[in-house]
Design a protein around this motif. Sequence first.
Motif, PDB file in Angstrom:
ATOM      1  N   ILE A  63      -9.535  41.946  -0.753  1.00  0.00           N
ATOM      2  CA  ILE A  63      -9.167  41.408  -2.056  1.00  0.00           C
ATOM      3  C   ILE A  63      -9.221  42.590  -3.011  1.00  0.00           C
ATOM      4  CG2 ILE A  63      -9.822  39.912  -3.964  1.00  0.00           C
ATOM      5  CD1 ILE A  63     -10.739  37.844  -1.980  1.00  0.00           C
ATOM      6  N   PHE A  64      -8.089  42.860  -3.625  1.00  0.00           N
ATOM      7  CA  PHE A  64      -7.933  44.026  -4.482  1.00  0.00           C
ATOM      8  C   PHE A  64      -7.880  43.581  -5.930  1.00  0.00           C
ATOM      9  CE2 PHE A  64      -5.083  46.991  -6.739  1.00  0.00           C
ATOM     10  CZ  PHE A  64      -5.801  48.169  -6.582  1.00  0.00           C
ATOM     11  N   GLN A  65      -8.604  44.303  -6.789  1.00  0.00           N
ATOM     12  CA  GLN A  65      -8.645  44.009  -8.220  1.00  0.00           C
ATOM     13  C   GLN A  65      -8.004  45.164  -8.990  1.00  0.00           C
ATOM     14  OE1 GLN A  65     -12.184  42.219 -10.486  1.00  0.00           O
ATOM     15  NE2 GLN A  65     -12.454  44.415 -10.823  1.00  0.00           N
ATOM     16  N   PRO A  66      -6.757  45.011  -9.454  1.00  0.00           N
ATOM     17  CA  PRO A  66      -6.101  46.087 -10.198  1.00  0.00           C
ATOM     18  C   PRO A  66      -6.838  46.405 -11.498  1.00  0.00           C
ATOM     19  CG  PRO A  66      -4.534  44.380  -9.548  1.00  0.00           C
ATOM     20  CD  PRO A  66      -5.899  43.835  -9.305  1.00  0.00           C
ATOM     21  N   GLU A  67      -6.821  47.693 -11.849  1.00  0.00           N
ATOM     22  CA  GLU A  67      -7.467  48.113 -13.096  1.00  0.00           C
ATOM     23  C   GLU A  67      -6.562  49.024 -13.912  1.00  0.00           C
ATOM     24  OE1 GLU A  67     -11.106  49.608 -11.450  1.00  0.00           O
ATOM     25  OE2 GLU A  67     -11.690  47.595 -10.799  1.00  0.00           O
ATOM     26  N   THR A  68      -6.020  50.067 -13.274  1.00  0.00           N
ATOM     27  CA  THR A  68      -5.063  50.962 -13.930  1.00  0.00           C
ATOM     28  C   THR A  68      -3.732  50.821 -13.206  1.00  0.00           C
ATOM     29  OG1 THR A  68      -6.825  52.527 -14.448  1.00  0.00           O
ATOM     30  CG2 THR A  68      -4.570  53.332 -14.586  1.00  0.00           C
ATOM     31  N   THR A  69      -2.678  50.447 -13.927  1.00  0.00           N
ATOM     32  CA  THR A  69      -1.386  50.195 -13.301  1.00  0.00           C
ATOM     33  C   THR A  69      -0.288  50.822 -14.164  1.00  0.00           C
ATOM     34  OG1 THR A  69      -0.897  48.125 -14.449  1.00  0.00           O
ATOM     35  CG2 THR A  69      -2.308  47.987 -12.513  1.00  0.00           C
ATOM     36  N   CYS A  70       0.932  50.852 -13.635  1.00  0.00           N
ATOM     37  CA  CYS A  70       2.057  51.328 -14.454  1.00  0.00           C
ATOM     38  C   CYS A  70       3.351  50.657 -14.012  1.00  0.00           C
ATOM     39  CB  CYS A  70       2.187  52.846 -14.412  1.00  0.00           C
ATOM     40  SG  CYS A  70       2.495  53.542 -12.795  1.00  0.00           S
ATOM     41  N   LEU A  71       4.308  50.657 -14.913  1.00  0.00           N
ATOM     42  CA  LEU A  71       5.595  50.004 -14.680  1.00  0.00           C
ATOM     43  C   LEU A  71       6.558  50.955 -13.987  1.00  0.00           C
ATOM     44  CD1 LEU A  71       6.055  48.140 -18.080  1.00  0.00           C
ATOM     45  CD2 LEU A  71       4.867  47.385 -16.012  1.00  0.00           C
ATOM     46  N   CYS A  72       7.434  50.371 -13.164  1.00  0.00           N
ATOM     47  CA  CYS A  72       8.433  51.115 -12.406  1.00  0.00           C
ATOM     48  C   CYS A  72       9.802  50.499 -12.673  1.00  0.00           C
ATOM     49  CB  CYS A  72       8.100  51.055 -10.915  1.00  0.00           C
ATOM     50  SG  CYS A  72       9.350  51.773  -9.833  1.00  0.00           S
ATOM     51  N   GLY A  73      10.847  51.316 -12.551  1.00  0.00           N
ATOM     52  CA  GLY A  73      12.190  50.802 -12.741  1.00  0.00           C
ATOM     53  C   GLY A  73      12.527  49.652 -11.816  1.00  0.00           C
ATOM     54  N   SER A  74      11.910  49.616 -10.634  1.00  0.00           N
ATOM     55  CA  SER A  74      12.195  48.524  -9.706  1.00  0.00           C
ATOM     56  C   SER A  74      11.519  47.225 -10.121  1.00  0.00           C
ATOM     57  CB  SER A  74      11.770  48.908  -8.283  1.00  0.00           C
ATOM     58  OG  SER A  74      10.389  49.175  -8.223  1.00  0.00           O
ATOM     59  N   ASP A  75      10.654  47.261 -11.138  1.00  0.00           N
ATOM     60  CA  ASP A  75      10.093  46.027 -11.696  1.00  0.00           C
ATOM     61  C   ASP A  75      11.055  45.365 -12.688  1.00  0.00           C
ATOM     62  OD1 ASP A  75       7.571  46.299 -10.374  1.00  0.00           O
ATOM     63  OD2 ASP A  75       6.983  47.786 -11.870  1.00  0.00           O
ATOM     64  N   LEU A  76      11.976  46.147 -13.234  1.00  0.00           N
ATOM     65  CA  LEU A  76      12.822  45.631 -14.312  1.00  0.00           C
ATOM     66  C   LEU A  76      13.811  44.545 -13.879  1.00  0.00           C
ATOM     67  CD1 LEU A  76      13.502  48.798 -16.471  1.00  0.00           C
ATOM     68  CD2 LEU A  76      11.964  46.890 -16.941  1.00  0.00           C
ATOM     69  N   PRO A  77      14.419  44.620 -12.676  1.00  0.00           N
ATOM     70  CA  PRO A  77      15.308  43.510 -12.305  1.00  0.00           C
ATOM     71  C   PRO A  77      14.608  42.152 -12.315  1.00  0.00           C
ATOM     72  CG  PRO A  77      15.706  45.379 -10.885  1.00  0.00           C
ATOM     73  CD  PRO A  77      14.482  45.712 -11.692  1.00  0.00           C
ATOM     74  N   TYR A  78      13.350  42.123 -11.935  1.00  0.00           N
ATOM     75  CA  TYR A  78      12.607  40.858 -12.000  1.00  0.00           C
ATOM     76  C   TYR A  78      12.435  40.431 -13.462  1.00  0.00           C
ATOM     77  CZ  TYR A  78      11.408  41.599  -7.085  1.00  0.00           C
ATOM     78  OH  TYR A  78      11.463  41.785  -5.734  1.00  0.00           O
ATOM     79  N   PHE A  79      12.069  41.389 -14.313  1.00  0.00           N
ATOM     80  CA  PHE A  79      11.851  41.079 -15.728  1.00  0.00           C
ATOM     81  C   PHE A  79      13.151  40.658 -16.409  1.00  0.00           C
ATOM     82  CE2 PHE A  79      11.464  42.627 -20.204  1.00  0.00           C
ATOM     83  CZ  PHE A  79      10.478  41.756 -20.622  1.00  0.00           C
ATOM     84  N   ASN A  80      14.242  41.326 -16.077  1.00  0.00           N
ATOM     85  CA  ASN A  80      15.515  41.050 -16.734  1.00  0.00           C
ATOM     86  C   ASN A  80      16.185  39.774 -16.222  1.00  0.00           C
ATOM     87  OD1 ASN A  80      15.351  43.350 -18.322  1.00  0.00           O
ATOM     88  ND2 ASN A  80      16.381  44.623 -16.805  1.00  0.00           N
ATOM     89  N   GLY A  81      15.782  39.334 -15.036  1.00  0.00           N
ATOM     90  CA  GLY A  81      16.425  38.173 -14.417  1.00  0.00           C
ATOM     91  C   GLY A  81      17.125  38.602 -13.148  1.00  0.00           C
ATOM     92  N   TRP A  82      16.628  38.186 -12.021  1.00  0.00           N
ATOM     93  CA  TRP A  82      17.033  38.687 -10.706  1.00  0.00           C
ATOM     94  C   TRP A  82      17.603  37.533  -9.907  1.00  0.00           C
ATOM     95  CZ3 TRP A  82      17.500  43.393  -8.662  1.00  0.00           C
ATOM     96  CH2 TRP A  82      17.457  43.574  -7.271  1.00  0.00           C
ATOM     97  N   ASP A  83      18.803  37.703  -9.350  1.00  0.00           N
ATOM     98  CA  ASP A  83      19.421  36.587  -8.633  1.00  0.00           C
ATOM     99  C   ASP A  83      19.592  36.847  -7.144  1.00  0.00           C
ATOM    100  OD1 ASP A  83      21.384  38.483  -8.685  1.00  0.00           O
ATOM    101  OD2 ASP A  83      22.853  37.284  -9.780  1.00  0.00           O
ATOM    102  N   GLU A  84      19.045  37.955  -6.629  1.00  0.00           N
ATOM    103  CA  GLU A  84      19.182  38.252  -5.210  1.00  0.00           C
ATOM    104  C   GLU A  84      17.962  37.818  -4.405  1.00  0.00           C
ATOM    105  OE1 GLU A  84      20.442  42.253  -4.436  1.00  0.00           O
ATOM    106  OE2 GLU A  84      21.856  42.251  -6.108  1.00  0.00           O
TER     107      GLU A  84
END
Length: 327
Positions: free
Chosen positions: A35-56
């Motif tokens: 069980i992993f507990q995130p603490e320091t993270t960062c955003l990646c360009g591959s996260d953006l399709p999910y945020f923008n709306g992803w249909d695939e």
Amino acid sequence: MLTADMYAPGKIRLIDVPEPVLDPTPPAGMSGQIIFQPETTCLCGSDLPYFNGWDEWPIEQGHSLHEMIGTITATNGKRWRVGERVLAVPLMQQGLSERFVLDENRAIRIATNVPEEQALMAQPLGTAIYALKKLPNMLDRDVAIVGQGPMGQLMNAALSNMGARRVIGIDLIESRLQVSRKMGATDTVCNSKVDAVDAVKEILGGDLPDVVVECVGHKDQQLNLCIDLCKRDSQLLCFGVPPQFLNGLRWRDLFFKNVTVYTSVNPDFHRDFPLAMRWIEEGRIDVAPIITHTYPLAKLQEAFELFRDRKDGAIKVIVNFPSRKAQ
């Protein structure tokens, strides 16, 4: 426990869900889970399709985050101990939760002689290293990198470290190119102001690069520009994650230039990510210039919007979870 819910295009909220629970014994074929507990993270360009709306692919709870350092809070395996801090990569980018279950082999040790935000860059750098291993010897070669976001910047640094003669960073945004030289680019081209092919030819004395790297991907992919930049018998590394279908791609032009095309996905947890961490730990690559903004988890919406809109010189946007305060 909080997890992310991308409930509409461009909208994200945190919702309560039950705490994850380990099986008493690892599933068949798996050495162990954590069980992993995130603490320091960062955003990646591959996260953006999910945020923008992803249909695939379906957008699920926990989308989208996958670059993170944190603490192991439980395990049914033998590789890690409770309390150890590691860099981990969740499956299918479903890491935007306060805790989640993960295969113990999807985690590596972290460097302790650099700031944690810099050690975190071993995840994206590891993906660059994996891709670049596919190319021929880069010593004394001229390279153009289309896209100077986080991955393009790490490509600059890695290729410079590998002995490339010229590393030419190309991007539409001038502020990103100001960082490129700090990350190993010998030359930069702002193709919102000049023709990229003409500018690269001028830099290279009338020639085109030996290698071209596409680091944009998704709906903004720039493969046709990369084809224009390729000379005969050159190499093209398609690194940016593409959409399922590439409409208007000039494949025949690529074909008649006799270009060798490489693609890359899914680095090795036993070699690529540890090597990236070692490069950062040993000071072979300074990743500090690409870390531009930091947000708390409570301002996740604002962080995604800044990263998506490329405002205020944003390149790598750090998101700290509440659990980091306890360190």
